[in-house]
Design a protein around this motif. Structure first.
Motif, PDB file in Angstrom:
ATOM      1  N   PRO A   1      64.328  29.638 -13.027  1.00 22.43           N
ATOM      2  CA  PRO A   1      65.403  29.498 -12.049  1.00 22.43           C
ATOM      3  C   PRO A   1      66.646  28.839 -12.665  1.00 22.43           C
ATOM      4  O   PRO A   1      66.537  27.862 -13.402  1.00 22.43           O
ATOM      5  CB  PRO A   1      64.792  28.598 -10.968  1.00 22.43           C
ATOM      6  N   GLN A   2      67.800  29.417 -12.354  1.00 23.51           N
ATOM      7  CA  GLN A   2      69.088  28.935 -12.848  1.00 23.51           C
ATOM      8  C   GLN A   2      70.032  28.713 -11.665  1.00 23.51           C
ATOM      9  O   GLN A   2      69.817  29.268 -10.585  1.00 23.51           O
ATOM     10  CB  GLN A   2      69.695  29.959 -13.808  1.00 23.51           C
ATOM     11  N   GLU A   3      71.092  27.963 -11.894  1.00 22.36           N
ATOM     12  CA  GLU A   3      72.074  27.728 -10.829  1.00 22.36           C
ATOM     13  C   GLU A   3      72.659  29.026 -10.288  1.00 22.36           C
ATOM     14  O   GLU A   3      72.957  29.123  -9.104  1.00 22.36           O
ATOM     15  CB  GLU A   3      73.219  26.851 -11.340  1.00 22.36           C
ATOM     16  N   PHE A   4      72.841  30.035 -11.158  1.00 22.08           N
ATOM     17  CA  PHE A   4      73.455  31.281 -10.683  1.00 22.08           C
ATOM     18  C   PHE A   4      72.549  32.045  -9.724  1.00 22.08           C
ATOM     19  O   PHE A   4      72.973  33.017  -9.108  1.00 22.08           O
ATOM     20  CB  PHE A   4      73.940  32.169 -11.840  1.00 22.08           C
ATOM     21  N   HIS A   5      71.300  31.606  -9.554  1.00 26.24           N
ATOM     22  CA  HIS A   5      70.393  32.189  -8.569  1.00 26.24           C
ATOM     23  C   HIS A   5      70.539  31.528  -7.196  1.00 26.24           C
ATOM     24  O   HIS A   5      69.926  31.987  -6.233  1.00 26.24           O
ATOM     25  CB  HIS A   5      68.930  32.013  -9.010  1.00 26.24           C
ATOM     26  N   TYR A   6      71.316  30.473  -7.103  1.00 30.42           N
ATOM     27  CA  TYR A   6      71.354  29.647  -5.888  1.00 30.42           C
ATOM     28  C   TYR A   6      72.069  30.303  -4.704  1.00 30.42           C
ATOM     29  O   TYR A   6      73.028  31.047  -4.857  1.00 30.42           O
ATOM     30  CB  TYR A   6      72.040  28.318  -6.178  1.00 30.42           C
ATOM     31  N   ASN A   7      71.589  29.934  -3.516  1.00 28.93           N
ATOM     32  CA  ASN A   7      72.253  30.257  -2.253  1.00 28.93           C
ATOM     33  C   ASN A   7      73.102  29.043  -1.847  1.00 28.93           C
ATOM     34  O   ASN A   7      73.101  28.028  -2.562  1.00 28.93           O
ATOM     35  CB  ASN A   7      71.212  30.628  -1.188  1.00 28.93           C
ATOM     36  N   PRO A   8      73.801  29.073  -0.722  1.00 29.53           N
ATOM     37  CA  PRO A   8      74.616  27.925  -0.308  1.00 29.53           C
ATOM     38  C   PRO A   8      73.820  26.650  -0.005  1.00 29.53           C
ATOM     39  O   PRO A   8      74.400  25.567   0.064  1.00 29.53           O
ATOM     40  CB  PRO A   8      75.323  28.419   0.956  1.00 29.53           C
ATOM     41  N   LEU A   9      72.500  26.762   0.145  1.00 28.09           N
ATOM     42  CA  LEU A   9      71.669  25.596   0.452  1.00 28.09           C
ATOM     43  C   LEU A   9      71.211  24.851  -0.798  1.00 28.09           C
ATOM     44  O   LEU A   9      70.515  23.838  -0.701  1.00 28.09           O
ATOM     45  CB  LEU A   9      70.441  26.025   1.262  1.00 28.09           C
ATOM     46  N   GLY A  10      71.542  25.391  -1.983  1.00 26.51           N
ATOM     47  CA  GLY A  10      71.138  24.736  -3.218  1.00 26.51           C
ATOM     48  C   GLY A  10      69.722  25.060  -3.658  1.00 26.51           C
ATOM     49  O   GLY A  10      69.101  24.301  -4.388  1.00 26.51           O
ATOM     50  N   THR A  11      69.215  26.209  -3.221  1.00 21.92           N
ATOM     51  CA  THR A  11      67.900  26.691  -3.659  1.00 21.92           C
ATOM     52  C   THR A  11      68.066  28.138  -4.119  1.00 21.92           C
ATOM     53  O   THR A  11      69.080  28.782  -3.834  1.00 21.92           O
ATOM     54  CB  THR A  11      66.852  26.626  -2.530  1.00 21.92           C
ATOM     55  N   VAL A  12      67.063  28.642  -4.816  1.00 17.22           N
ATOM     56  CA  VAL A  12      67.124  30.026  -5.274  1.00 17.22           C
ATOM     57  C   VAL A  12      67.152  30.961  -4.062  1.00 17.22           C
ATOM     58  O   VAL A  12      66.355  30.826  -3.129  1.00 17.22           O
ATOM     59  CB  VAL A  12      65.937  30.342  -6.216  1.00 17.22           C
ATOM     60  N   HIS A  13      68.084  31.892  -4.098  1.00 13.82           N
ATOM     61  CA  HIS A  13      68.289  32.840  -3.003  1.00 13.82           C
ATOM     62  C   HIS A  13      67.038  33.682  -2.775  1.00 13.82           C
ATOM     63  O   HIS A  13      66.376  34.104  -3.727  1.00 13.82           O
ATOM     64  CB  HIS A  13      69.471  33.745  -3.356  1.00 13.82           C
ATOM     65  N   GLY A  14      66.706  33.921  -1.529  1.00 12.56           N
ATOM     66  CA  GLY A  14      65.546  34.731  -1.188  1.00 12.56           C
ATOM     67  C   GLY A  14      65.614  36.136  -1.751  1.00 12.56           C
ATOM     68  O   GLY A  14      64.590  36.755  -2.024  1.00 12.56           O
ATOM     69  N   GLY A  15      66.825  36.653  -1.944  1.00 18.59           N
ATOM     70  CA  GLY A  15      66.979  37.980  -2.536  1.00 18.59           C
ATOM     71  C   GLY A  15      66.518  38.020  -3.982  1.00 18.59           C
ATOM     72  O   GLY A  15      65.972  39.023  -4.441  1.00 18.59           O
ATOM     73  N   VAL A  16      66.731  36.933  -4.712  1.00 14.73           N
ATOM     74  CA  VAL A  16      66.261  36.854  -6.095  1.00 14.73           C
ATOM     75  C   VAL A  16      64.737  36.832  -6.108  1.00 14.73           C
ATOM     76  O   VAL A  16      64.091  37.548  -6.880  1.00 14.73           O
ATOM     77  CB  VAL A  16      66.842  35.616  -6.813  1.00 14.73           C
ATOM     78  N   ILE A  17      64.162  36.022  -5.233  1.00 15.61           N
ATOM     79  CA  ILE A  17      62.702  35.946  -5.134  1.00 15.61           C
ATOM     80  C   ILE A  17      62.135  37.305  -4.716  1.00 15.61           C
ATOM     81  O   ILE A  17      61.150  37.784  -5.287  1.00 15.61           O
ATOM     82  CB  ILE A  17      62.286  34.825  -4.162  1.00 15.61           C
ATOM     83  N   SER A  18      62.777  37.952  -3.759  1.00 15.34           N
ATOM     84  CA  SER A  18      62.325  39.273  -3.314  1.00 15.34           C
ATOM     85  C   SER A  18      62.432  40.298  -4.427  1.00 15.34           C
ATOM     86  O   SER A  18      61.570  41.179  -4.551  1.00 15.34           O
ATOM     87  CB  SER A  18      63.151  39.730  -2.108  1.00 15.34           C
ATOM     88  N   THR A  19      63.459  40.196  -5.246  1.00 16.47           N
ATOM     89  CA  THR A  19      63.613  41.113  -6.377  1.00 16.47           C
ATOM     90  C   THR A  19      62.463  40.957  -7.358  1.00 16.47           C
ATOM     91  O   THR A  19      61.924  41.961  -7.863  1.00 16.47           O
ATOM     92  CB  THR A  19      64.971  40.888  -7.078  1.00 16.47           C
ATOM     93  N   LEU A  20      62.069  39.725  -7.636  1.00 18.18           N
ATOM     94  CA  LEU A  20      60.906  39.499  -8.508  1.00 18.18           C
ATOM     95  C   LEU A  20      59.650  40.118  -7.915  1.00 18.18           C
ATOM     96  O   LEU A  20      58.887  40.803  -8.607  1.00 18.18           O
ATOM     97  CB  LEU A  20      60.667  37.999  -8.696  1.00 18.18           C
ATOM     98  N   LEU A  21      59.414  39.863  -6.637  1.00 13.96           N
ATOM     99  CA  LEU A  21      58.224  40.375  -5.966  1.00 13.96           C
ATOM    100  C   LEU A  21      58.215  41.905  -5.941  1.00 13.96           C
ATOM    101  O   LEU A  21      57.189  42.537  -6.212  1.00 13.96           O
ATOM    102  CB  LEU A  21      58.136  39.806  -4.553  1.00 13.96           C
ATOM    103  N   ASP A  22      59.351  42.502  -5.621  1.00 15.13           N
ATOM    104  CA  ASP A  22      59.460  43.959  -5.584  1.00 15.13           C
ATOM    105  C   ASP A  22      59.236  44.550  -6.967  1.00 15.13           C
ATOM    106  O   ASP A  22      58.536  45.565  -7.118  1.00 15.13           O
ATOM    107  CB  ASP A  22      60.832  44.371  -5.049  1.00 15.13           C
ATOM    108  N   THR A  23      59.804  43.923  -7.988  1.00 12.36           N
ATOM    109  CA  THR A  23      59.642  44.401  -9.361  1.00 12.36           C
ATOM    110  C   THR A  23      58.172  44.399  -9.763  1.00 12.36           C
ATOM    111  O   THR A  23      57.647  45.402 -10.267  1.00 12.36           O
ATOM    112  CB  THR A  23      60.461  43.540 -10.340  1.00 12.36           C
TER     113      THR A  23
ATOM    114  N   LYS B   1      56.814  36.744   2.246  1.00  9.71           N
ATOM    115  CA  LYS B   1      56.590  35.423   2.846  1.00  9.71           C
ATOM    116  C   LYS B   1      57.044  34.378   1.831  1.00  9.71           C
ATOM    117  O   LYS B   1      56.525  34.305   0.722  1.00  9.71           O
ATOM    118  CB  LYS B   1      55.101  35.193   3.171  1.00  9.71           C
ATOM    119  N   PHE B   2      58.036  33.576   2.209  1.00 13.61           N
ATOM    120  CA  PHE B   2      58.537  32.487   1.369  1.00 13.61           C
ATOM    121  C   PHE B   2      57.783  31.224   1.748  1.00 13.61           C
ATOM    122  O   PHE B   2      57.798  30.815   2.908  1.00 13.61           O
ATOM    123  CB  PHE B   2      60.036  32.287   1.590  1.00 13.61           C
ATOM    124  N   LEU B   3      57.109  30.598   0.791  1.00 14.48           N
ATOM    125  CA  LEU B   3      56.233  29.473   1.104  1.00 14.48           C
ATOM    126  C   LEU B   3      56.743  28.126   0.603  1.00 14.48           C
ATOM    127  O   LEU B   3      56.400  27.096   1.175  1.00 14.48           O
ATOM    128  CB  LEU B   3      54.836  29.745   0.529  1.00 14.48           C
TER     129      LEU B   3
END
Length: 166
Positions: free
Chosen positions: A67-89, A113-115
């Motif tokens: 995880p890198q800062e460029f993955h972040y959403n406005p809340l300061g965590t990795v964006h769910g879209g990045v996580i979904s991209t990993l899962l889909d891949t 499901k984001f846990l």
């Protein structure tokens, strides 16, 4: 007034048409293994998101992401879209490893499901996709995203449509 430091990121990728030209000529597993060996270029999404260390065997694919800062959403965590991209891949590529030459696929759905929240402090993430069932027209796969302590961070199931390539 707060002052922020500008950050930049530059990346390169190869022409995706070069890799796509091999579709239909090799099995899905052969294509994945050729990418891993560097014989074929990884698709641009791998560079965009900064995925690394792919592994593939029939019915299973794993990929990692730091995880890198460029993955972040406005809340300061990795964006769910990045996580979904990993899962889909991981899930879809696991299906790809089961396909013979001349057969393609596409994702029909992805149920995520984001846990746990993910930040740069989380450390290296590992995402492993596994085929649960494959028929002639559809396949069901799951993907599990874990942190360095092997805790489940996110989980997904995916259905893929299987079809002959033109």
């Amino acid at each position: 007034m707060t002052q922020t430091q500008e950050r930049t990121r530059t990346f390169t990728w190869s022409d995706p048409a070069a890799g796509a030209a091999h579709l239909g000529r090799r099995s899905g597993l052969e294509l994945m293994q050729a990418m891993i060996a560097g014989e074929l270029a990884a698709p641009p999404i791998m560079h965009l998101v900064d995925m690394s260390r792919m592994e593939a065997e029939e019915g299973r694919v794993a990929v990692e992401l730091l995880p890198q800062e460029f993955h972040y959403n406005p809340l300061g965590t990795v964006h769910g879209g990045v996580i979904s991209t990993l899962l889909d891949t991981a899930a879809a590529c696991a299906v790809h490893t089961t396909l013979p030459a001349g057969v393609g696929y596409t994702s029909l759905d992805l149920n995520v499901k984001f846990l746990r929240p993910v930040t740069v402090d989380t450390g290296l993430l590992r995402c492993e996709g596994t085929v649960l069932q494959r028929g002639r027209r559809t396949a069901l796969a799951e993907a599990r995203l874990t942190d360095p302590a092997n805790r489940l961070v996110a989980h997904a199931t995916s259905t893929c449509l299987i079809f002959p390539l033109p």
